[in-house]
Design a protein around this motif. Structure first.
Motif, mmCIF file in Angstrom:
data_model
loop_
_atom_site.group_PDB
_atom_site.id
_atom_site.type_symbol
_atom_site.label_atom_id
_atom_site.label_comp_id
_atom_site.label_asym_id
_atom_site.label_seq_id
_atom_site.Cartn_x
_atom_site.Cartn_y
_atom_site.Cartn_z
ATOM 1 N N LEU A 76 -47.874 84.715 -18.107
ATOM 2 C CA LEU A 76 -47.775 85.992 -18.809
ATOM 3 C C LEU A 76 -46.687 86.874 -18.195
ATOM 4 C CD1 LEU A 76 -51.546 86.835 -19.399
ATOM 5 C CD2 LEU A 76 -49.827 86.447 -21.170
ATOM 6 N N PHE A 77 -46.669 86.947 -16.871
ATOM 7 C CA PHE A 77 -45.621 87.723 -16.198
ATOM 8 C C PHE A 77 -44.245 87.111 -16.450
ATOM 9 C CE2 PHE A 77 -49.127 89.513 -13.644
ATOM 10 C CZ PHE A 77 -48.747 90.851 -13.647
ATOM 11 N N GLY A 108 -40.028 79.496 -26.577
ATOM 12 C CA GLY A 108 -40.795 78.369 -26.060
ATOM 13 C C GLY A 108 -41.879 78.799 -25.095
ATOM 14 N N ALA A 109 -41.531 79.704 -24.181
ATOM 15 C CA ALA A 109 -42.523 80.192 -23.216
ATOM 16 C C ALA A 109 -43.659 80.921 -23.923
ATOM 17 C CB ALA A 109 -41.843 81.111 -22.202
ATOM 18 N N LEU A 110 -43.312 81.727 -24.935
ATOM 19 C CA LEU A 110 -44.335 82.462 -25.684
ATOM 20 C C LEU A 110 -45.217 81.507 -26.476
ATOM 21 C CD1 LEU A 110 -45.456 85.215 -26.430
ATOM 22 C CD2 LEU A 110 -43.765 85.359 -28.271
ATOM 23 N N GLY A 111 -44.615 80.463 -27.042
ATOM 24 C CA GLY A 111 -45.387 79.478 -27.796
ATOM 25 C C GLY A 111 -46.456 78.817 -26.952
ATOM 26 N N ASN A 112 -46.106 78.438 -25.729
ATOM 27 C CA ASN A 112 -47.080 77.782 -24.855
ATOM 28 C C ASN A 112 -48.100 78.752 -24.271
ATOM 29 O OD1 ASN A 112 -46.224 75.122 -25.141
ATOM 30 N ND2 ASN A 112 -44.752 75.248 -23.467
ATOM 31 N N ILE A 113 -47.697 80.009 -24.056
ATOM 32 C CA ILE A 113 -48.658 80.976 -23.506
ATOM 33 C C ILE A 113 -49.717 81.327 -24.556
ATOM 34 C CG2 ILE A 113 -47.543 83.166 -24.120
ATOM 35 C CD1 ILE A 113 -49.211 82.256 -20.770
ATOM 36 N N ILE A 114 -49.368 81.246 -25.822
ATOM 37 C CA ILE A 114 -50.366 81.467 -26.882
ATOM 38 C C ILE A 114 -51.484 80.441 -26.756
ATOM 39 C CG2 ILE A 114 -50.781 81.328 -29.374
ATOM 40 C CD1 ILE A 114 -48.001 82.582 -29.765
ATOM 41 N N ASP A 115 -51.110 79.180 -26.518
ATOM 42 C CA ASP A 115 -52.105 78.126 -26.318
ATOM 43 C C ASP A 115 -52.993 78.448 -25.114
ATOM 44 O OD1 ASP A 115 -50.054 77.158 -27.955
ATOM 45 O OD2 ASP A 115 -50.405 75.088 -27.384
ATOM 46 N N SER A 116 -52.345 78.776 -23.991
ATOM 47 C CA SER A 116 -53.087 78.994 -22.748
ATOM 48 C C SER A 116 -54.049 80.171 -22.830
ATOM 49 C CB SER A 116 -52.098 79.226 -21.593
ATOM 50 O OG SER A 116 -51.334 78.069 -21.342
ATOM 51 N N SER A 141 -62.539 79.597 -22.903
ATOM 52 C CA SER A 141 -62.641 81.055 -22.962
ATOM 53 C C SER A 141 -61.245 81.654 -22.875
ATOM 54 C CB SER A 141 -63.524 81.574 -21.814
ATOM 55 O OG SER A 141 -63.022 81.143 -20.555
ATOM 56 N N LEU A 142 -61.164 82.964 -22.973
ATOM 57 C CA LEU A 142 -59.880 83.647 -22.910
ATOM 58 C C LEU A 142 -59.177 83.310 -21.589
ATOM 59 C CD1 LEU A 142 -58.265 85.709 -24.655
ATOM 60 C CD2 LEU A 142 -59.180 87.493 -23.157
ATOM 61 N N PHE A 143 -57.879 82.961 -21.685
ATOM 62 C CA PHE A 143 -57.035 82.584 -20.542
ATOM 63 C C PHE A 143 -57.277 81.156 -20.066
ATOM 64 C CE2 PHE A 143 -57.285 87.274 -19.980
ATOM 65 C CZ PHE A 143 -55.935 87.554 -20.144
ATOM 66 N N TYR A 144 -58.174 80.428 -20.702
ATOM 67 C CA TYR A 144 -58.473 79.070 -20.261
ATOM 68 C C TYR A 144 -58.196 78.026 -21.346
ATOM 69 C CZ TYR A 144 -60.660 80.906 -16.044
ATOM 70 O OH TYR A 144 -60.892 81.526 -14.845
ATOM 71 N N GLY A 145 -57.260 78.327 -22.222
ATOM 72 C CA GLY A 145 -56.895 77.369 -23.252
ATOM 73 C C GLY A 145 -55.989 76.269 -22.720
ATOM 74 N N LYS A 146 -55.871 75.197 -23.485
ATOM 75 C CA LYS A 146 -55.017 74.063 -23.110
ATOM 76 C C LYS A 146 -53.835 73.973 -24.072
ATOM 77 C CE LYS A 146 -58.992 71.443 -21.383
ATOM 78 N NZ LYS A 146 -59.803 70.211 -21.532
ATOM 79 N N VAL A 147 -52.677 73.605 -23.531
ATOM 80 C CA VAL A 147 -51.468 73.486 -24.348
ATOM 81 C C VAL A 147 -51.502 72.175 -25.122
ATOM 82 C CG1 VAL A 147 -48.950 73.347 -24.301
ATOM 83 C CG2 VAL A 147 -50.142 74.884 -22.720
ATOM 84 N N VAL A 148 -51.237 72.247 -26.417
ATOM 85 C CA VAL A 148 -51.237 71.070 -27.278
ATOM 86 C C VAL A 148 -49.863 70.400 -27.237
ATOM 87 C CG1 VAL A 148 -51.458 70.248 -29.656
ATOM 88 C CG2 VAL A 148 -52.996 72.030 -28.797
ATOM 89 N N ASP A 149 -49.834 69.111 -26.907
ATOM 90 C CA ASP A 149 -48.608 68.310 -26.903
ATOM 91 C C ASP A 149 -48.776 67.159 -27.884
ATOM 92 O OD1 ASP A 149 -47.329 69.825 -24.892
ATOM 93 O OD2 ASP A 149 -48.406 68.733 -23.336
ATOM 94 N N MET A 150 -47.654 66.742 -28.501
ATOM 95 C CA MET A 150 -47.773 65.674 -29.494
ATOM 96 C C MET A 150 -46.525 64.811 -29.687
ATOM 97 S SD MET A 150 -46.397 68.436 -30.967
ATOM 98 C CE MET A 150 -47.760 69.576 -31.200
ATOM 99 N N LEU A 151 -45.395 65.212 -29.178
ATOM 100 C CA LEU A 151 -44.156 64.468 -29.398
ATOM 101 C C LEU A 151 -43.955 63.456 -28.275
ATOM 102 C CD1 LEU A 151 -41.867 67.442 -30.476
ATOM 103 C CD2 LEU A 151 -43.155 65.876 -31.934
#
Length: 214
Positions: A76-77, A108-116, A141-151
């Motif tokens: 986030l920072f 890109g950083a914002l995209g992955n932080i949305i997941d997290s 829970s909030l702040f404990y999401g996982k980043v989705v990868d697929m490629l």
């Protein structure tokens, strides 16, 4: 490059990134794969750590949940810092190359932080089942999401010849990592800064043809 064009680039990347992740999350079970070509597959995995699946708890004497929270807060920072960097480059009318690169890195950083930050409370578990959006029992829970990868691009998938010392008989696969659109944006942005360093950080006057200055 002005603010409107920069925002357009960021929004387009975010939309492609998030739509692809939401589709994979709601249509694939964790570990499912689809072969597009022999060298390209859609493979659904989730990354709860940093790059290459590393976790802070692997290096520091802290629990995995604590490491995950620290990593998410750090991201986030980092996103805030990159956002300010982008604002500053636009304000100073820096080179288009630099602004484009920072736009890609920020998106890109914002995209992955949305997941997290959000995916843990938005989606259900994907283990042996299709995830649903806004379930009664989300997987985290909030702040404990996982980043989705697929490629996944296993362009070379073979076995080392037996006569090669140490590696003989073991599997060799290139390219091994599984990533997403956000990762691609970050890598492209960093690549632009490395390859076109002089153009990115050069003076604005260097981009203006001599006949226009005269």
């Amino acid at each position: 490059m002005n603010l409107k064009k920069s925002l357009l680039i960021i929004i387009v990347i975010l939309l492609i990134d998030q739509l692809s992740k939401i589709y994979i999350k709601t249509h694939f079970v964790l570990g499912d794969s689809v072969e597009v070509f022999s060298w390209f597959k859609i493979l659904f995995i989730e990354n709860s750590g940093a790059a290459w699946g590393a976790k802070l708890s692997d290096f520091l004497p802290i629990s995995e949940p604590t490491g995950k929270l620290v990593l998410t807060i750090f991201r986030l920072f980092a996103v805030a810092g990159i956002g300010y960097w982008l604002y500053d480059t636009i304000r100073k009318e820096s080179s288009k190359t630099l602004i484009l690169a920072v736009c890609l890195i920020f998106a890109g950083a914002l995209g992955n932080i949305i997941d997290s930050v959000l995916y843990g409370i938005v989606f259900g578990d994907s283990y042996q089942q299709l995830a649903t959006a806004f379930p009664d029992e989300p997987y985290g829970s909030l702040f404990y999401g996982k980043v989705v990868d697929m490629l996944y691009f296993p362009m070379v998938d073979t076995t080392w010849p037996a006569w090669i010392p140490y590696f003989g008989g073991s599997t060799f696969r290139f390219f091994e990592p599984v990533f997403n659109i956000a990762d691609m944006a970050i890598s492209t942005g960093v690549g632009i800064l490395l390859v076109f360093n002089k153009k990115a950080f050069g003076k604005i006057d260097d981009e203006i043809p001599a006949e226009e200055v005269a």
